[in-house]
Write an enzyme that holds these catalytic residues in place. Sequence first.
Site, PDB file in Angstrom:
ATOM      1  N   ASP A  11     -68.055  -1.538  49.839  1.00 14.40           N
ATOM      2  CA  ASP A  11     -67.877  -2.636  48.872  1.00 14.40           C
ATOM      3  C   ASP A  11     -67.817  -3.930  49.681  1.00 14.40           C
ATOM      4  OD1 ASP A  11     -67.197  -4.038  46.417  1.00 14.40           O
ATOM      5  OD2 ASP A  11     -65.132  -4.108  47.123  1.00 14.40           O
ATOM      6  N   SER A  12     -67.901  -5.050  48.984  1.00 15.19           N
ATOM      7  CA  SER A  12     -67.760  -6.343  49.662  1.00 15.19           C
ATOM      8  C   SER A  12     -66.374  -6.472  50.306  1.00 15.19           C
ATOM      9  CB  SER A  12     -67.944  -7.467  48.651  1.00 15.19           C
ATOM     10  OG  SER A  12     -66.931  -7.404  47.668  1.00 15.19           O
ATOM     11  N   CYS A  74     -69.591  -1.122  44.428  1.00 16.65           N
ATOM     12  CA  CYS A  74     -69.598  -2.556  44.133  1.00 16.65           C
ATOM     13  C   CYS A  74     -70.680  -2.799  43.081  1.00 16.65           C
ATOM     14  CB  CYS A  74     -69.927  -3.304  45.423  1.00 16.65           C
ATOM     15  SG  CYS A  74     -70.156  -5.077  45.229  1.00 16.65           S
ATOM     16  N   GLU A 153     -58.415  -9.752  47.159  1.00 17.07           N
ATOM     17  CA  GLU A 153     -58.608  -9.529  48.600  1.00 17.07           C
ATOM     18  C   GLU A 153     -57.350  -9.916  49.388  1.00 17.07           C
ATOM     19  OE1 GLU A 153     -61.304  -8.334  50.641  1.00 17.07           O
ATOM     20  OE2 GLU A 153     -61.747  -7.495  48.676  1.00 17.07           O
ATOM     21  N   CYS A 186     -66.409  -5.164  37.652  1.00 16.73           N
ATOM     22  CA  CYS A 186     -66.292  -5.447  39.088  1.00 16.73           C
ATOM     23  C   CYS A 186     -65.232  -4.477  39.599  1.00 16.73           C
ATOM     24  CB  CYS A 186     -65.840  -6.892  39.295  1.00 16.73           C
ATOM     25  SG  CYS A 186     -65.355  -7.280  40.992  1.00 16.73           S
ATOM     26  N   HIS A 188     -63.162  -4.643  41.868  1.00 15.47           N
ATOM     27  CA  HIS A 188     -61.867  -5.229  42.217  1.00 15.47           C
ATOM     28  C   HIS A 188     -60.915  -5.249  41.007  1.00 15.47           C
ATOM     29  CE1 HIS A 188     -63.899  -6.781  45.813  1.00 15.47           C
ATOM     30  NE2 HIS A 188     -62.732  -7.166  46.273  1.00 15.47           N
TER      31      HIS A 188
END
Length: 267
Positions: A11-12, A74, A153, A186, A188
């Site tokens: 994932d990012s 992602c 993050e 998403c 996240h």
Amino acid sequence: MSATDPIGVFDSGVGGLSILKEVRLLLPKEDLLYFADSKYCPYGAKTPTFIKERSYKLTEFLLTKGAKLIIVACNTASVTALEDLRTKYPDVHFVGVEPAIKQGVLYSRNHKVGVLATGVTLSGERFYSLLKRYAGETLIFTQPCHGLVERIEAGEVEAGGETERIVGECTAPLIESGVDVIILGCTHYPFIRSLVEKKAGPGVKIIDTGAPVARQALRVLREHNLLTQRTKGGREFFFTSGHPQAVAPVIHRLWGGVGEGVSGQLL
Ligand code: DGL
């Protein structure tokens, strides 16, 4: 490639841990490699060409570590790069993730569905084709959430701060539109699911894609006889293009540990 090889996931950043959790639940004996491309997060602010290049790099890294299956955990990378990944690495098994439009449309009783995702995901051709295939008569309201991935993050997932303010700002237009389903598009966002629930209220169903992605991984491995026959529990190995000292505490927080450790990789 053998059944004892690990599953690679990328994932990012730390968002794909929401997918990894479901994979771990369903496949407790598999070894898991997780790559957080933290140096380049968020992908939502990058060009498709850049996201494709990173997806190739991370795939190659995970393959050198022996991955028998790659999960693109992602939405942004999946909608942008999954087709090209499959063309470029025809012998590799991939599983991607995309906003759960089909399930959202099925759940909605008033035929109004909201989608929270990155701008890249929402403007991609793949998203448009999902709408064409599954939306039918249902109205789909989309909302990018600028700044939210950055907060997650940083490990800021609880109520009462900037994260909650951004969630309120993103969900308000959807609620005003009268949606009865909100899709978390998403990876996240499952980490701030409770904040979305709080803003949306009990009448709105919140959907994410972690469990279906894990089930798809299981299907692919079974189909190719690649499920491990090991009897002991699998391990997790974490990698990041960012600073391991900064990323490890966030992984610890969202995952509940760091498995066999977090290693920095200059990719
Ligand atoms: N977790 C990614 C997704 O599912 C992240 C977004 C980003 O890096 O902007 O879309």
